[in-house]
Design an enzyme around this catalytic site. Sequence first.
Site, short mmCIF file in Angstrom:
data_model
loop_
_atom_site.label_atom_id
_atom_site.label_comp_id
_atom_site.label_asym_id
_atom_site.label_seq_id
_atom_site.Cartn_x
_atom_site.Cartn_y
_atom_site.Cartn_z
N SER A 6 13.25 13.83 -1.92
CA SER A 6 12.87 12.58 -2.77
C SER A 6 11.78 13.32 -3.81
O SER A 6 11.17 14.24 -3.28
CB SER A 6 12.00 11.49 -2.10
OG SER A 6 11.39 10.75 -2.85
N TYR B 64 6.02 8.68 4.58
CA TYR B 64 7.47 9.02 3.92
C TYR B 64 7.21 10.21 3.31
O TYR B 64 8.34 10.99 3.49
CB TYR B 64 7.45 8.07 3.01
CG TYR B 64 8.74 8.01 2.25
CD1 TYR B 64 10.07 8.02 3.05
CD2 TYR B 64 8.93 8.36 0.80
CE1 TYR B 64 11.24 7.91 2.28
CE2 TYR B 64 10.10 8.47 0.25
CZ TYR B 64 11.37 8.24 0.84
OH TYR B 64 12.54 8.32 0.24
P1 NDP Z 1 19.70 2.68 1.07
O1 NDP Z 1 18.92 1.92 1.75
O2 NDP Z 1 20.72 2.08 0.10
O3 NDP Z 1 20.75 3.68 1.92
C1 NDP Z 1 20.28 4.07 3.29
C2 NDP Z 1 21.33 4.46 4.02
O4 NDP Z 1 20.75 5.15 5.40
C3 NDP Z 1 22.36 3.28 4.60
O5 NDP Z 1 23.46 3.57 4.47
C4 NDP Z 1 21.83 2.94 5.90
O6 NDP Z 1 22.70 2.52 6.65
C5 NDP Z 1 21.42 4.35 6.68
N1 NDP Z 1 20.54 4.62 7.63
C6 NDP Z 1 19.12 4.07 7.61
N2 NDP Z 1 18.69 4.41 8.99
C7 NDP Z 1 19.75 4.82 9.37
C8 NDP Z 1 20.02 5.36 10.98
N3 NDP Z 1 19.00 5.38 11.92
N4 NDP Z 1 21.05 5.59 11.29
C9 NDP Z 1 22.39 6.04 10.40
N5 NDP Z 1 22.19 5.54 9.17
C10 NDP Z 1 20.88 5.04 8.87
O7 NDP Z 1 19.13 3.71 0.32
P2 NDP Z 1 19.31 4.93 -0.63
O8 NDP Z 1 20.65 5.01 -1.04
O9 NDP Z 1 18.34 5.00 -1.78
O10 NDP Z 1 18.75 6.20 0.29
C11 NDP Z 1 19.58 7.30 0.71
C12 NDP Z 1 18.68 8.55 0.73
O11 NDP Z 1 17.80 8.78 -0.75
C13 NDP Z 1 17.42 8.40 1.78
O12 NDP Z 1 17.05 9.28 2.45
C14 NDP Z 1 16.39 8.03 0.69
O13 NDP Z 1 14.98 8.30 1.29
C15 NDP Z 1 16.56 8.92 -0.42
N6 NDP Z 1 15.96 8.50 -1.71
C16 NDP Z 1 16.12 7.31 -2.37
C17 NDP Z 1 15.58 6.86 -3.57
C18 NDP Z 1 15.71 5.91 -4.39
O14 NDP Z 1 15.05 5.58 -5.35
N7 NDP Z 1 16.82 4.96 -3.77
C19 NDP Z 1 14.77 7.95 -3.99
C20 NDP Z 1 14.50 9.25 -3.37
C21 NDP Z 1 15.00 9.48 -2.31
P3 NDP Z 1 22.68 1.44 7.75
O15 NDP Z 1 21.52 0.62 7.75
O16 NDP Z 1 24.06 0.86 7.91
O17 NDP Z 1 22.44 2.52 9.14
#
Ligand code: NDP
Length: 245
Positions: A140, A153
């Site tokens: 990020s 974070y």
């Molecule tokens: P979302 O919340 O849409 O997606 C996050 C995903 O992670 C979901 O599919 C969720 O699925 C999964 N997840 C969370 N916890 C677990 C777990 N314990 N085991 C398995 N899967 C898990 O957010 P983003 O698409 O934005 O996030 C994706 C990545 O991008 C993350 O690492 C985030 O930190 C990073 N990021 C995002 C930014 C943004 O602006 N959106 C900016 C910078 C970085 P489920 O709940 O079904 O398990």
Amino acid sequence: MSNLKNKIIMITGASSGFGKETAKMCVDLGAKVVLGARREDKLADLCNELGSDSAIYKAIDVTSKEQMHALANYGIETFGRIDSLVNNAGIMPLSLLERGRTDEWDQMIDVNIKGVLYGIDSVYSHMLERESGQIINISSVAGKRVMPGSAVYSGTKYAVRAISEGLRIESSGKIQVTCIYPGAFKTELAFSIKDESMLEALMSRGIGEIAQPAERVAESIIYALQLDPGVSVNEIVIRPTAQDA
Ligand code: NDP
């Protein structure tokens, strides 16, 4: 640029956001995907949409080493190998340290750091044996700077950066490594913020207005996936043009 046709790509956090959009683009480009996340219904719907010849899933929690290995093994048994891993699952329950939300700190460390490490572990020996493979970790812009409320974070995302660099050096000549640093994009991530004052503070800075569609980050992941095996783009920083920090 190499074609994604018949590439086998494992993606964590594929039930929403970047992971889901990347899975869709991968299949559109001819790849096969192995998807993991906790919400089985979302993964099942996505795999139905993409077709069971091209997309398989397992409901897994990335904080479990055993479940992560089970996902990788399922992909290898079904498709014969894993060419690329997108270590994408993550959570972002921001809060000031003074609030002492230690359960959330534990969760972030478990999902954002240990989850990435277990993902690497689940495919690393398989890739080293084949002297070929690719690992893309999602950090990020918070992995390059710290704001009030992002201490933990950011700590986890700085760790993803360090782990990616270590992986790059140790696997040099065998595995392509890319670390991606997104700014603000429209996904479900903000729903993981449970401290309401922090959510309000974030929104009052206009982040909601400038955030761009998740597909833009998925495109940068696809760019990394399409690189010729002889090169690695080690870092990609991608922000909305209107985001200054
Ligand atoms: P979302 O919340 O849409 O997606 C996050 C995903 O992670 C979901 O599919 C969720 O699925 C999964 N997840 C969370 N916890 C677990 C777990 N314990 N085991 C398995 N899967 C898990 O957010 P983003 O698409 O934005 O996030 C994706 C990545 O991008 C993350 O690492 C985030 O930190 C990073 N990021 C995002 C930014 C943004 O602006 N959106 C900016 C910078 C970085 P489920 O709940 O079904 O398990």
